[in-house]
Design a protein around this motif. Structure first.
Motif, PDB file in Angstrom:
ATOM      1  N   GLN A  16       0.821  -1.200   0.000  1.00 19.64           N
ATOM      2  CA  GLN A  16       0.000   0.000   0.000  1.00 19.64           C
ATOM      3  C   GLN A  16       0.862   1.258   0.000  1.00 19.64           C
ATOM      4  N   ALA A  17       0.425   2.249  -0.753  1.00 17.34           N
ATOM      5  CA  ALA A  17       1.100   3.541  -0.806  1.00 17.34           C
ATOM      6  C   ALA A  17       0.183   4.604  -0.198  1.00 17.34           C
ATOM      7  N   PRO A  18       0.694   5.425   0.713  1.00 17.79           N
ATOM      8  CA  PRO A  18      -0.143   6.496   1.262  1.00 17.79           C
ATOM      9  C   PRO A  18      -0.407   7.549   0.198  1.00 17.79           C
ATOM     10  N   ALA A  19      -1.604   8.107   0.215  1.00 19.76           N
ATOM     11  CA  ALA A  19      -1.980   9.082  -0.810  1.00 19.76           C
ATOM     12  C   ALA A  19      -2.952  10.097  -0.244  1.00 19.76           C
ATOM     13  N   ARG A  50      -6.742  11.445   3.348  1.00 21.36           N
ATOM     14  CA  ARG A  50      -5.698  10.428   3.403  1.00 21.36           C
ATOM     15  C   ARG A  50      -6.304   9.059   3.100  1.00 21.36           C
ATOM     16  N   MET A  51      -5.786   8.424   2.072  1.00 18.62           N
ATOM     17  CA  MET A  51      -6.243   7.105   1.659  1.00 18.62           C
ATOM     18  C   MET A  51      -5.018   6.236   1.406  1.00 18.62           C
ATOM     19  N   MET A  52      -5.233   4.941   1.389  1.00 23.82           N
ATOM     20  CA  MET A  52      -4.184   4.008   0.988  1.00 23.82           C
ATOM     21  C   MET A  52      -4.501   3.510  -0.419  1.00 23.82           C
ATOM     22  N   VAL A  53      -3.520   3.565  -1.288  1.00 22.96           N
ATOM     23  CA  VAL A  53      -3.678   3.094  -2.662  1.00 22.96           C
ATOM     24  C   VAL A  53      -2.876   1.802  -2.802  1.00 22.96           C
ATOM     25  N   ARG A  54      -3.561   0.730  -3.121  1.00 20.35           N
ATOM     26  CA  ARG A  54      -2.907  -0.577  -3.245  1.00 20.35           C
ATOM     27  C   ARG A  54      -2.176  -0.690  -4.586  1.00 20.35           C
ATOM     28  N   ASP A  55      -1.029  -1.351  -4.546  1.00 21.34           N
ATOM     29  CA  ASP A  55      -0.228  -1.560  -5.751  1.00 21.34           C
ATOM     30  C   ASP A  55      -0.667  -2.862  -6.416  1.00 21.34           C
ATOM     31  N   GLY A  56      -1.313  -2.745  -7.580  1.00 24.73           N
ATOM     32  CA  GLY A  56      -1.820  -3.917  -8.276  1.00 24.73           C
ATOM     33  C   GLY A  56      -0.838  -4.563  -9.234  1.00 24.73           C
TER      34      GLY A  56
END
Length: 303
Positions: A16-19, A50-56
């Protein structure tokens, strides 16, 4: 569309990347998007969440167009330089039509305009005097807020126009899907990659329309939100208010042959029929580089 279960095991284990994702605030606003050369502004009030963006990327084959609203495919383009406007005009739309048809199984595809977006500084370009600006075939900054490029009426009309122009002798279509065909053509990892939201986690409850105004110069003061006759029938996007349930994805370190196909609108609401998206600043990877990308709008028809 009924809510579908999400494959928690494989998806929840993704990096997960913070965004910071920009959403429309709660409240009653006149929501419009004004665009000109090298710059875009929205009315209404927006805030970053603030959301978490998952790396697909490590599970790229997991994603299904009709389940998530997006998919990652492979396509090699014959374009050597995407900043060569004449070459892109000559070749790229036909390339995209064939690729979209192969990825979706559509009967036929009609591709429309294209746009380059870059995270490089566009300040000087934006200050140039522009007359009769057209919002295609140029260079714009990355998208700044969670949105889908069409609302339902705009998508339906885009499909009707595209089919009539491209296939005047066709038998008609049972289903259409308005899509974006998106690729980055600069080396990764990208500093402002594109994030896409699992369409199953979005509802009409947090969505509203955002009317598009293409202008040579931005109006000022109250003119930005003054009433415009027939606005409800004009081209408009859908924008979204924040909800914790929104599940965001991106594909890190995309290469030039990686293509992200995602939905603006699908006439079949029994499947996932739209995909909100936005750019975000990726602080999770070292040595990120300026992102330049090209997107093509198209409509896939199923006769």
């Amino acid at each position: 569309m009924a809510s579908l279960p999400i494959a928690a095991d494989v998806e929840d284990s993704a990096r997960q990347a913070p965004a910071l994702i920009r959403y429309l605030d709660e409240g009653d606003f006149v929501t419009r998007r004004y665009v000109s050369r090298g710059v875009e502004i929205n009315t209404g009030t927006y805030g970053d969440h603030r959301m978490m963006v998952r790396d697909g990327m490590p599970i790229r084959d997991h994603f299904r167009f009709d389940t998530h609203g997006f998919m990652l495919g492979k396509h090699h383009s014959g374009i050597a330089d995407f900043f060569d406007k004449k070459e892109v005009d000559r070749l790229y739309l036909r390339e995209c039509e064939e690729a979209i048809r192969a990825l979706t199984g559509a009967t036929c595809v009609s591709a429309g305009g294209w746009m380059i977006r870059t995270s490089a500084d566009l300040t000087a370009r934006a200050q140039e005097k522009v007359e009769h600006y057209r919002h295609e075939g140029g260079i714009q900054p990355p998208a700044g807020e969670a949105h889908v490029d069409y609302n339902e009426i705009s998508g339906r009309r885009a499909a009707e126009r595209a089919y009539a122009a491209a296939f005047p002798d066709g038998p008609g279509y049972k289903r259409y899907v308005c899509v974006s065909f998106w690729r980055t053509f600069t080396p990764g990892p990208q500093d402002w990659p594109l994030a896409v939201c699992d369409g199953r986690t979005v509802s009409d409850e947090e969505a509203t329309s955002n009317t598009l105004f293409v202008v040579d110069a931005f109006p000022g003061g109250d003119a930005l939100t003054a009433p415009v006759a027939g606005e409800e029938q004009m081209i408009a996007a859908s924008i979204f208010r924040h909800r914790d349930r929104h599940r965001w994805w991106y594909f890190s370190n995309m290469m030039a042959d990686d293509v992200l196909l995602f939905k603006f609108q699908d006439s079949d609401h029994d499947v996932t029929w739209r995909c909100p998206h936005t750019a975000f600043h990726d602080s999770s990877l070292p040595d990120t580089k300026t992102r330049s990308s090209i997107e093509v709008r198209a409509v896939a028809f199923f006769e």
